[in-house]
Design an enzyme around this catalytic site. Sequence first.
Site: not given
Length: 517
Positions: A218, A252
């Site tokens: 991720e 993110c």
Amino acid sequence: MTTLAYTPISEIDAFHAQLDATFRSGKLQSIPFRKYLLLQIGYMLKDNTQEIVDALHKDLGKPDLETHALEIGPMYNEISDTYAHLEEWSKPTKPPFSLLFQPLRRVVYKQGKGVCLIIGPFNYPISMCVGPIISAIAAGNTVMFKPSEATPAMSALFAEMFPKYVDSSVLRVVNGGIAETSKLLELTWGHILFTGSGRVGRVVATAAGKTLSPVTLELGGKTPVFIDPSCDLETTTRRLLWGKVTNSGQTCVAPDYVLVPRHFQETFIEALKKTHDSFYPQGPFAPNAMGKMINEQAFKRVSGLLEKTRGTVVFGGQVDEATKAIAPTVVKDVSFDDPLMSEEIFGPLLPVIPIDTLEEGIAFVNKREYPLTVYVFSTDSTFKAKIIKSTISGSIVMNETLWQAGCDGIPFGGIGPSGTGFHNGKYGFDTFTHFRASLDSPSWVDILLKLRYPPYTATKIKRSGLVFWGLPGKRPTGPPSATAGSRPYKKWIMVFVALVLAGALRKGNLLGVRKLL
């Protein structure tokens, strides 16, 4: 508050062996035991809520609301959803009916993969660490958890909390830096899940390749935002600015830059400034207003990007090196090659790029690496559909920000440089699950498949053609036309025939049906 102590490297092999022994014992095959562990983790968070709030405030300056709403609260949802569906998710499944293979009694069993390594990020130590732990344990695995050394208060708290709620033979916390992480990556894992930068992700993927350990990454990247003048401007600026400043931009899936029609830039900027002022009536550096950069290196990197930009700072721009705080800053008239566009910002700076056409913006996005998310603010379905069809990203979100990372029922993950694999809810359970295919073939099947055995003869080759399906259509004469497959009238013909048949059958008018056919 507990001081962070690194785990002795010499103990890591023994921890791994203990976790492996627990997995191989079959202890986690028990669904009631897994559900017990899920509840234990939930009550660990509940019992230590204030300690978690304090730790994240110390490490990241996180406002209390962000910790409750984006860290702890979503984990209650994750645990509740997993707990409620665990029996269903874990059941063996049978594939759809197959005329050829039905006699082979096909079953797919759901099993754990083994000892799983979860390497957590600094920015969301609860939701991006505890979430994958929940999925891994729910799937029947044991876990080695490596929290970030960049959040010493929270990582120390993890090492203190977990052993009180989850037996160390099931989950171990390893604290440390590069040396400890490198040692962990030398070992073989049932699955590795890493959340962090692309640079470190490449290191993790390389190490995983050496041991053939499956890995989920991720990562992140530069997330674009498309603004359509048809958008609800007030709502757009609220959601966009909130998504940018949350956790001081260290998210993110935070909006990284905005693409706005040139003629609409000033209108958009004016609305954004109004929203900013309503968010921070006492200024962004007021107590509990927003967080800070994680460390001095991050502060200098982001403030350095701000110093180098050739765009115009509209508002913000204040920095405080002593507290590592950077004010929410909007920069307009940013060019495609501006220093702010050289890397993922990961801070509270928002470049606004004026474009002349939507196609220009799409072309720019498509020249770059696939982002983790694409954001679109518009009420025009045609505008949204064009971006959906013309771009590739881990997710695409219309008229909202951030929530896709923890929204029930959808996967969270990237594509290519923004990540590989996914987690969240059932998708997280599946990530840590081995889908074990099974056949149980009775002896009488050889009546049908005896031709597979030697000696091979021409007759057997001819008969083998009767076992398998033919091709699904006639040989194509060329590529389909642009409108091929678009024949909605066929659907309505079938509906009409079905209704006529149903009506005839209800009246017992089989003769009428025969005449119709």
